[in-house]
Design an enzyme around this catalytic site. Sequence first.
Site, PDB file in Angstrom:
ATOM      1  N   ASP A 375       0.823  -1.203   0.000  1.00 24.50           N
ATOM      2  CA  ASP A 375       0.000   0.000   0.000  1.00 24.50           C
ATOM      3  C   ASP A 375       0.858   1.254   0.000  1.00 24.50           C
ATOM      4  OD1 ASP A 375      -2.862   0.749   0.059  1.00 24.50           O
ATOM      5  OD2 ASP A 375      -2.289   1.855   1.869  1.00 24.50           O
ATOM      6  N   THR A 501     -12.390   8.048 -12.361  1.00 23.66           N
ATOM      7  CA  THR A 501     -11.354   7.504 -11.482  1.00 23.66           C
ATOM      8  C   THR A 501     -11.755   6.184 -10.848  1.00 23.66           C
ATOM      9  OG1 THR A 501      -9.749   8.163  -9.781  1.00 23.66           O
ATOM     10  CG2 THR A 501     -12.081   8.662  -9.352  1.00 23.66           C
TER      11      THR A 501
END
Length: 511
Positions: A375, A501
Site C-alpha cells: 500500500d 477515477t
Amino acid sequence: MRVSPLSLSLSALALVGPILAVPHNGQTEGVRSQSSNQGRAAAVKEAFQHAWTGYMKYAFPHDELHPVSNGYGDSRNGWGASAVDALSTAIVMGDKHAVNQILEHISKINYHYTPDEVSLFETTIRYLAGMLSGYDLLKGPASGLVSNPKLVDALLSQSKSLADVLKFAFDTPSGVPYNNINITSHGNDGSTTSGLAVTGTLVMEWTRLSDLTGDDQYAKMSQLAESYLLDPQPASGEPFPGLVGSNINISNGQFADGSVTWNGGDDSFYEYLIKMYVYDPKRFATYKDRWVLAAESTIKHLQSHPKSRPDLTWLASYNDGDLDLSSQHLTCFDGGSFLLGGTVLGRQDFIDFGLKLVNGCEETYNQTLTGIGPDSFGWDPNSVPSSQKAFYERAGYYISSGLYDLRPEVIESFYYAYRVTGKQIYADWVWNAFKAINATCRTDSGFAAVSNVNATGGGSKYDNQESFLYAEVMKYSYLTFAEDAPWQVKTGGNNTFVFNTEAHPLRVSHT
C-alpha cells in the site's frame, strides 16, 4: 518472486495457451494467441462472477460483502455500493443476469435517506458515475443487454435525484464544496479546507450529468469549484508550474499550502485534467494545458530513482523545499495518466516517461512474496528499516505498509501501457497481478484485503471487500484480454469513452 498459479476452474485455465517468443523492435516480446486471450478474459470473468455470487448471497442489497465471515457492511450509506460499482463491469463482460439484477436495484434506491454522513467525493465517483456510465453504455454500444428500457432511463433519473440531494454541498462562499455532509440537516463536518482530489474529482461526472439532462446547473457548480484549481492563488500554492498544493480554503478558494504530491488525496485532480480534455477538447483545452504544465514539472522536479536501483523511477512528493522519497499503490495510476496524455497529445516524451513509471510500479509487485505490491513504500536510503536492508538493496524500496486493499492502480497502468503500445509484456503483467490477487485474496465468497503482501499467503485477511474490486480490478483485468470495443482505450484522439477515477466509462461529448 511470483506466486503459484491461481485456483480457477480447469476449463478456464485450459484455454490459456503458451507464449510464443518473437523479436520485436530489438526485444523479445510475448505474442499470445486469440484463444489464449479468450481464456484469460474468461478467467477474470469467472473471478468477477464468484465475487458477485457471494455478494448476492450474503450481502445484497448492502454496500459491501464481508468475505471472511460472509457478512455485510454499509460504509457507503447503505445504497448498495457494490451493486452500482459492478454495473459497468457486468455490462462490458456481457453478464446480462447481473446487469438486470443491478438495474432493478438501482431503480428502487432512495437516495434521500441515509443515517450516515455522506462523502461527496466517494458518492460521486462510485454511485453517480456508476449510474451515468451504465446509462451511456446501455443507451449505446451495449443496448442489447436490457429488454426493459425503463430501467435504463431510471439510471439517468436516479442520477439527477442523487445530484439534487448532494448539490447543497457547493453552497459555500466560494463554491468550493464541503465533502462530508449530512443530507438530512444540510449540515457538514465543519471543515475549513477541502482536499485537492475532493475538489478536483467532481467535474467529469457532474458535467456529464448536465450534458445528458440539458440542465447546466451541475456542470456550473463543479466547474466553478475546479476554476480555483486551474488558476491557483496565492502563488505559493503553485510551487512548480501546474503542480499545486493539497488543500483549498472553502471560504475563498485560495490554496492553504504548497505541498505537492501525486499520492492519495491529490491524485485524481491531475487524472481529471487530461481526461476532461479527452471528454471535450473544445470546452476543456485549458484543463489540458494545466495537465501539460503539471506533467512537464513532474518529470523535471518529482521523478526519483532509488540509490540501490537507479534503473527504477517513482514520483517523490515536495513540501517547502524538501522531497519525500515515498509513494503509494494509489499513486501508481500515474503511468496510465502519462500514457493517456502522451497518446492523445502525440507526445512521445510523456509516453516514454509513463512507461518508466509503469516499470517502477511493476517492480513493487515483482519483488514481494505474494507478487502484489504494498500500500505504501519508500526509497530514502537514510530511512531503511534494519529488517529490510537486504530487501531494499535488491528491490530498490522498503515497505512502509504491506496492506493490499484490493486496489487497482497498478493493473490500471499496465492496461494503459498495453493499449497504447500493444506490447504483450504489459498484458502479461496484468495477468501476473491478477493471478497473484486471485491466489492470495480469494475466499469462499469473494476477495479479502490482506495485511502483508511480503508474507506467505499475504498474512491475515481483513473481512471487507471494497466495491472498487468490481469496478476497477476486475474491469481493467478483463479489458486487457477482451476484444476491442467502443469503450476500450484507443491510441491517439480516437476515444469514444473516457474512464472516471473509479473506472466507469463515460461517453465523450463530441461523438
